[in-house]
Design a protein around this motif. Structure first.
Motif, PDB file in Angstrom:
ATOM      1  N   LYS A   9      49.606  58.738  25.059  1.00 42.45           N
ATOM      2  CA  LYS A   9      48.980  59.991  25.493  1.00 42.45           C
ATOM      3  C   LYS A   9      47.698  60.255  24.715  1.00 42.45           C
ATOM      4  CE  LYS A   9      49.082  64.589  26.755  1.00 42.45           C
ATOM      5  NZ  LYS A   9      47.689  64.916  26.613  1.00 42.45           N
ATOM      6  N   VAL A  10      47.739  60.049  23.409  1.00 40.50           N
ATOM      7  CA  VAL A  10      46.559  60.277  22.584  1.00 40.50           C
ATOM      8  C   VAL A  10      45.461  59.272  22.940  1.00 40.50           C
ATOM      9  CG1 VAL A  10      45.670  60.171  20.225  1.00 40.50           C
ATOM     10  CG2 VAL A  10      47.788  61.379  20.697  1.00 40.50           C
ATOM     11  N   ALA A  11      45.825  58.007  23.080  1.00 39.48           N
ATOM     12  CA  ALA A  11      44.827  56.974  23.390  1.00 39.48           C
ATOM     13  C   ALA A  11      44.192  57.211  24.761  1.00 39.48           C
ATOM     14  CB  ALA A  11      45.466  55.589  23.334  1.00 39.48           C
ATOM     15  N   ALA A  12      45.014  57.534  25.750  1.00 35.75           N
ATOM     16  CA  ALA A  12      44.492  57.770  27.104  1.00 35.75           C
ATOM     17  C   ALA A  12      43.614  59.018  27.141  1.00 35.75           C
ATOM     18  CB  ALA A  12      45.634  57.895  28.100  1.00 35.75           C
ATOM     19  N   GLY A  13      44.035  60.069  26.454  1.00 31.37           N
ATOM     20  CA  GLY A  13      43.246  61.294  26.416  1.00 31.37           C
ATOM     21  C   GLY A  13      41.908  61.092  25.723  1.00 31.37           C
ATOM     22  N   ASP A  14      41.926  60.368  24.614  1.00 32.02           N
ATOM     23  CA  ASP A  14      40.673  60.095  23.903  1.00 32.02           C
ATOM     24  C   ASP A  14      39.729  59.247  24.747  1.00 32.02           C
ATOM     25  OD1 ASP A  14      41.585  61.538  21.751  1.00 32.02           O
ATOM     26  OD2 ASP A  14      42.011  59.784  20.489  1.00 32.02           O
ATOM     27  N   ALA A  15      40.283  58.242  25.435  1.00 27.85           N
ATOM     28  CA  ALA A  15      39.453  57.380  26.277  1.00 27.85           C
ATOM     29  C   ALA A  15      38.864  58.154  27.453  1.00 27.85           C
ATOM     30  CB  ALA A  15      40.276  56.198  26.789  1.00 27.85           C
ATOM     31  N   ALA A  16      39.667  59.007  28.085  1.00 30.49           N
ATOM     32  CA  ALA A  16      39.180  59.788  29.222  1.00 30.49           C
ATOM     33  C   ALA A  16      38.095  60.765  28.774  1.00 30.49           C
ATOM     34  CB  ALA A  16      40.336  60.539  29.878  1.00 30.49           C
ATOM     35  N   TYR A  17      38.303  61.394  27.630  1.00 31.82           N
ATOM     36  CA  TYR A  17      37.310  62.346  27.124  1.00 31.82           C
ATOM     37  C   TYR A  17      36.001  61.636  26.781  1.00 31.82           C
ATOM     38  CZ  TYR A  17      35.154  66.053  24.415  1.00 31.82           C
ATOM     39  OH  TYR A  17      34.279  66.995  23.952  1.00 31.82           O
ATOM     40  N   LEU A  18      36.104  60.489  26.133  1.00 29.13           N
ATOM     41  CA  LEU A  18      34.909  59.730  25.790  1.00 29.13           C
ATOM     42  C   LEU A  18      34.166  59.274  27.046  1.00 29.13           C
ATOM     43  CD1 LEU A  18      33.080  58.357  23.703  1.00 29.13           C
ATOM     44  CD2 LEU A  18      34.632  56.399  23.782  1.00 29.13           C
ATOM     45  N   ALA A  19      34.908  58.828  28.048  1.00 32.86           N
ATOM     46  CA  ALA A  19      34.274  58.389  29.299  1.00 32.86           C
ATOM     47  C   ALA A  19      33.567  59.542  29.993  1.00 32.86           C
ATOM     48  CB  ALA A  19      35.313  57.774  30.227  1.00 32.86           C
ATOM     49  N   SER A  20      34.190  60.725  30.014  1.00 33.76           N
ATOM     50  CA  SER A  20      33.557  61.868  30.679  1.00 33.76           C
ATOM     51  C   SER A  20      32.310  62.330  29.926  1.00 33.76           C
ATOM     52  CB  SER A  20      34.551  63.018  30.844  1.00 33.76           C
ATOM     53  OG  SER A  20      34.888  63.590  29.606  1.00 33.76           O
ATOM     54  N   ARG A  21      32.371  62.328  28.592  1.00 24.57           N
ATOM     55  CA  ARG A  21      31.206  62.726  27.807  1.00 24.57           C
ATOM     56  C   ARG A  21      30.061  61.713  27.962  1.00 24.57           C
ATOM     57  NH1 ARG A  21      30.489  67.508  26.909  1.00 24.57           N
ATOM     58  NH2 ARG A  21      29.028  66.891  25.320  1.00 24.57           N
ATOM     59  N   THR A  22      30.395  60.433  28.004  1.00 19.92           N
ATOM     60  CA  THR A  22      29.377  59.405  28.195  1.00 19.92           C
ATOM     61  C   THR A  22      28.751  59.529  29.573  1.00 19.92           C
ATOM     62  OG1 THR A  22      30.542  57.930  26.691  1.00 19.92           O
ATOM     63  CG2 THR A  22      28.945  56.921  28.175  1.00 19.92           C
ATOM     64  N   TRP A  41      35.564  65.939  37.533  1.00 18.00           N
ATOM     65  CA  TRP A  41      36.264  65.022  36.633  1.00 18.00           C
ATOM     66  C   TRP A  41      36.299  65.559  35.209  1.00 18.00           C
ATOM     67  CZ3 TRP A  41      39.517  61.827  38.516  1.00 18.00           C
ATOM     68  CH2 TRP A  41      39.322  61.310  39.779  1.00 18.00           C
ATOM     69  N   ILE A  42      35.217  66.181  34.781  1.00 22.07           N
ATOM     70  CA  ILE A  42      35.193  66.752  33.433  1.00 22.07           C
ATOM     71  C   ILE A  42      36.236  67.854  33.309  1.00 22.07           C
ATOM     72  CG2 ILE A  42      33.796  68.132  31.835  1.00 22.07           C
ATOM     73  CD1 ILE A  42      31.378  66.467  32.774  1.00 22.07           C
ATOM     74  N   LEU A  43      36.341  68.701  34.335  1.00 21.89           N
ATOM     75  CA  LEU A  43      37.351  69.760  34.311  1.00 21.89           C
ATOM     76  C   LEU A  43      38.761  69.178  34.292  1.00 21.89           C
ATOM     77  CD1 LEU A  43      35.840  72.342  36.823  1.00 21.89           C
ATOM     78  CD2 LEU A  43      36.041  72.551  34.342  1.00 21.89           C
ATOM     79  N   LYS A  44      38.995  68.129  35.069  1.00 19.39           N
ATOM     80  CA  LYS A  44      40.320  67.504  35.105  1.00 19.39           C
ATOM     81  C   LYS A  44      40.666  66.865  33.767  1.00 19.39           C
ATOM     82  CE  LYS A  44      40.363  66.617  40.045  1.00 19.39           C
ATOM     83  NZ  LYS A  44      40.440  65.618  41.111  1.00 19.39           N
ATOM     84  N   VAL A  45      39.703  66.207  33.164  1.00 21.62           N
ATOM     85  CA  VAL A  45      39.948  65.575  31.864  1.00 21.62           C
ATOM     86  C   VAL A  45      40.268  66.636  30.818  1.00 21.62           C
ATOM     87  CG1 VAL A  45      38.829  64.345  29.963  1.00 21.62           C
ATOM     88  CG2 VAL A  45      38.641  63.473  32.288  1.00 21.62           C
ATOM     89  N   ARG A  46      39.508  67.710  30.793  1.00 23.55           N
ATOM     90  CA  ARG A  46      39.768  68.780  29.821  1.00 23.55           C
ATOM     91  C   ARG A  46      41.161  69.362  30.002  1.00 23.55           C
ATOM     92  NH1 ARG A  46      34.012  71.970  29.850  1.00 23.55           N
ATOM     93  NH2 ARG A  46      32.868  70.443  28.604  1.00 23.55           N
ATOM     94  N   ALA A  47      41.585  69.525  31.253  1.00 24.31           N
ATOM     95  CA  ALA A  47      42.918  70.067  31.511  1.00 24.31           C
ATOM     96  C   ALA A  47      44.007  69.080  31.113  1.00 24.31           C
ATOM     97  CB  ALA A  47      43.050  70.423  32.990  1.00 24.31           C
ATOM     98  N   LEU A  48      43.813  67.803  31.417  1.00 23.94           N
ATOM     99  CA  LEU A  48      44.849  66.813  31.135  1.00 23.94           C
ATOM    100  C   LEU A  48      44.962  66.463  29.654  1.00 23.94           C
ATOM    101  CD1 LEU A  48      44.491  64.436  34.197  1.00 23.94           C
ATOM    102  CD2 LEU A  48      46.358  66.018  33.678  1.00 23.94           C
ATOM    103  N   VAL A  49      43.884  66.585  28.911  1.00 30.03           N
ATOM    104  CA  VAL A  49      43.944  66.280  27.476  1.00 30.03           C
ATOM    105  C   VAL A  49      44.918  67.239  26.783  1.00 30.03           C
ATOM    106  CG1 VAL A  49      42.610  66.401  25.328  1.00 30.03           C
ATOM    107  CG2 VAL A  49      41.745  65.102  27.253  1.00 30.03           C
TER     108      VAL A  49
END
Length: 70
Positions: A9-22, A41-49
């Motif tokens: 969960k931590v690894a996937a959340g960090d990867a998704a957040y980094l991808a959205s910020r990039t 996608w940014i909103l979805k990533v923020r919610a899922l993290v």
């Protein structure tokens, strides 16, 4: 098993957040507009993290399970 789930969960959340910020850096301010799907996608990533426990909670869970094994 709980430690593996938390680590994933931590690894996937960090990867998704980094991808959205990039992606936002690459596309610039248009990434925030409704015409461009990146804003969704940014909103979805923020919610899922934060869903099903924050990264801090999961990191604490991992640390706790590692310290129990001593």
């Amino acid at each position: 098993a709980a430690r593996s789930v938390s680590a994933a969960k931590v690894a996937a959340g960090d990867a998704a957040y980094l991808a959205s910020r990039t992606a936002l850096q690459v596309h610039g301010a248009i990434g925030y507009t409704r015409e461009f799907d990146l804003s969704l996608w940014i909103l979805k990533v923020r919610a899922l993290v934060g869903a099903w426990g924050t990264p801090a909670e999961h990191r604490a869970r991992i640390l706790e399970s590692l310290l129990e094994g001593r």
